[in-house]
Motif scaffolding. Structure first.
Motif, PDB file in Angstrom:
ATOM      1  N   HIS A  36       0.857  -1.184   0.000  1.00 53.94           N
ATOM      2  CA  HIS A  36       0.000   0.000   0.000  1.00 53.94           C
ATOM      3  C   HIS A  36       0.893   1.233   0.000  1.00 53.94           C
ATOM      4  O   HIS A  36       1.833   1.307   0.790  1.00 53.94           O
ATOM      5  CB  HIS A  36      -0.887  -0.004   1.248  1.00 53.94           C
ATOM      6  CG  HIS A  36      -1.607   1.288   1.492  1.00 53.94           C
ATOM      7  ND1 HIS A  36      -2.600   1.755   0.668  1.00 53.94           N
ATOM      8  CD2 HIS A  36      -1.471   2.208   2.482  1.00 53.94           C
ATOM      9  CE1 HIS A  36      -3.046   2.921   1.138  1.00 53.94           C
ATOM     10  NE2 HIS A  36      -2.371   3.221   2.240  1.00 53.94           N
ATOM     11  N   HIS A  60      -6.660  -4.155   2.440  1.00 54.43           N
ATOM     12  CA  HIS A  60      -6.249  -3.121   1.490  1.00 54.43           C
ATOM     13  C   HIS A  60      -7.432  -2.734   0.591  1.00 54.43           C
ATOM     14  O   HIS A  60      -7.705  -1.540   0.380  1.00 54.43           O
ATOM     15  CB  HIS A  60      -5.080  -3.645   0.645  1.00 54.43           C
ATOM     16  CG  HIS A  60      -4.465  -2.609  -0.242  1.00 54.43           C
ATOM     17  ND1 HIS A  60      -4.372  -2.766  -1.599  1.00 54.43           N
ATOM     18  CD2 HIS A  60      -3.933  -1.397   0.036  1.00 54.43           C
ATOM     19  CE1 HIS A  60      -3.796  -1.686  -2.117  1.00 54.43           C
ATOM     20  NE2 HIS A  60      -3.521  -0.843  -1.148  1.00 54.43           N
ATOM     21  N   HIS A  64      -9.400   1.033   0.515  1.00 56.27           N
ATOM     22  CA  HIS A  64      -9.626   1.886  -0.657  1.00 56.27           C
ATOM     23  C   HIS A  64     -11.110   1.985  -1.009  1.00 56.27           C
ATOM     24  O   HIS A  64     -11.536   2.999  -1.574  1.00 56.27           O
ATOM     25  CB  HIS A  64      -8.777   1.426  -1.840  1.00 56.27           C
ATOM     26  CG  HIS A  64      -7.338   1.800  -1.667  1.00 56.27           C
ATOM     27  ND1 HIS A  64      -6.897   3.097  -1.726  1.00 56.27           N
ATOM     28  CD2 HIS A  64      -6.244   1.051  -1.373  1.00 56.27           C
ATOM     29  CE1 HIS A  64      -5.592   3.137  -1.495  1.00 56.27           C
ATOM     30  NE2 HIS A  64      -5.173   1.903  -1.286  1.00 56.27           N
TER      31      HIS A  64
END
Ligand SMILES: [Zn+2]
Length: 95
Positions: A36, A60, A64
């Motif tokens: 990331h 992750h 997002h």
């Protein structure tokens, strides 16, 4: 690690696929990891080690999905206005 593997082996024999999946999701060390960019590349972030975190792939994607490439203050405002105890306010301070 041996304990973890023992639990997985035992779980394999006695439990469902869903139980194994939730066990793996609760133990980040067993998950597939990804990189990331703490400051997004689209906002000028680099590939330097201090700008990279190794994070679980699923988390992750969730990060997002929630925050996109919002700035730290935009993330703080969103958490403050939508997600946390309304008697608190999160502020972002540049180090
Ligand atoms: Zn990312």
């Amino acid at each position: 690690l041996r304990n973890v593997l023992n639990v997985i082996t035992r779980t394999d024999k006695t439990s469902s696929y869903e139980n194994r999946q939730s066990y793996i999701e609760e133990n980040e060390s067993l998950q597939e990891m990804t990189k990331h960019h703490r400051k997004p590349k689209s906002k000028g972030g680099s590939d330097a080690p201090e700008n990279i975190s190794i994070v679980p792939k699923k988390k992750h994607a969730y990060f997002h999905a929630l925050f996109g490439t919002k700035s730290p203050q935009q993330i703080a405002d969103y958490l403050t206005n939508v997600w946390i105890d309304s008697s608190f306010k999160i502020i972002a301070i540049k180090k």
